[in-house]
Scaffold this active site. Structure first.
Site, short mmCIF file in Angstrom:
data_model
loop_
_atom_site.label_atom_id
_atom_site.label_comp_id
_atom_site.label_asym_id
_atom_site.label_seq_id
_atom_site.Cartn_x
_atom_site.Cartn_y
_atom_site.Cartn_z
N HIS A 99 0.84 -1.20 0.00
CA HIS A 99 0.00 0.00 0.00
C HIS A 99 0.88 1.25 0.00
CE1 HIS A 99 -2.87 3.06 1.23
NE2 HIS A 99 -3.80 2.25 0.76
N GLU A 169 -4.05 1.86 -7.55
CA GLU A 169 -4.45 2.99 -6.71
C GLU A 169 -3.61 4.23 -7.05
OE1 GLU A 169 -6.56 1.66 -2.96
OE2 GLU A 169 -4.45 1.60 -2.45
#
Ligand code: PEP
Length: 259
Positions: A99, A169
């Site tokens: 992430h 993302e």
């Protein structure tokens, strides 16, 4: 390219470091479970902080649990860490890796690669996050995504391909990014076409079984557009996953589009 078809779409909530207490976590989880009780065709995953996992596991069978990170080691002298095996033994089945908020803390593609391999070996399905911080006119962010994928997936076998999920993302669209901008389904679709090509070069036809998600301020207003036109097999949802109603609305939108 898509020899092996993807069957189930997936909506995954990344709770990040929320909420403040186990009591609030139980409420959020229970409320979410209540709203999505009639969902059949969509895989629903929630990734709460580590210390809530065990308690939440007992509350719903419908929501699959994921972790937000793990450590690529066996048991031993790794102070403060939690291994893939420990998570698997607790009933966790997914793990978000790479992430952008962890990359900001110094995690490299090599670190992520070790975590992906150990997670797969222990039975966890990695959700590998890739994404660029910003875009520019010479489009070199495509090279960055290619490098993130190639380095993080180095040495991963074709037989593991179906267990991997990629979350695209764009960091500039994530809700916590300062001066964030909205990404469009076209931004997502262009990138997912590119990602599928990189994956095909690596895994061959098995790449067709890898699900790709979009993440970046996904919400009930734009979920349908991303799912229809963004080239994705589901969504990774941050902020909106902390609101049981909004998250379940997104799940229902996904369910309605699932054939
Ligand atoms: C994320 O950071 O993984 C994410 C998708 O967050 P948000 O939906 O809040 O932008």
């Amino acid at each position: 390219m898509t020899k092996n078809k993807i069957t189930k779409k997936i909506v995954c909530g990344n709770w990040k470091m929320n909420p403040r207490s186990l009591k609030e976590a139980e409420k959020l989880f229970n409320d979410t479970a209540k709203h999505i009780s009639d969902i059949k065709k969509t895989e629903i995953v929630a990734c709460p902080p580590f210390l809530y996992l065990e308690k939440l596991k007992k509350l719903s069978k419908k929501i699959i649990l994921g972790a937000q990170d793990d450590f690529p080691g066996d048991v031993g002298a790794f102070t403060g860490e939690v291994s893939a095996e420990m998570l698997y033994n607790l009933g966790v089945r997914y793990v978000i890796l790479g992430h952008s908020e962890r990359r900001t803390l110094g995690e490299s593609n090599l670190d992520i690669n070790k975590k992906i391999k150990s997670s797969l070996a222990m039975g966890l399905k990695p959700i590998l996050c890739v994404g660029e911080r910003e875009r520019n006119d010479n489009h070199d962010y495509f090279n960055l995504i290619k490098m993130q994928l190639e380095e993080a997936l180095e040495g991963v076998s074709k037989t593991s391909a179906a267990k991997i999920i990629i979350a695209y993302e764009p960091i500039w669209a994530i809700s916590s990014t300062k001066n964030r901008k909205d990404a469009t389904p076209k931004d997502s679709s262009e990138m997912t076409i590119f990602i599928r090509r990189v994956l095909f070069d690596k895994f061959g036809p098995d790449a067709g079984r890898i699900r790709i998600l979009y993440g970046g301020s996904a919400n009930p207003r734009d979920a349908e557009d991303f799912l229809k036109d963004g080239g994705v097999d589901g969504l990774l949802v941050g902020r909106a996953s902390l609101d049981a109603k909004k998250f379940s609305q997104i799940v229902k939108i996904c369910e309605a589009l699932n054939k």
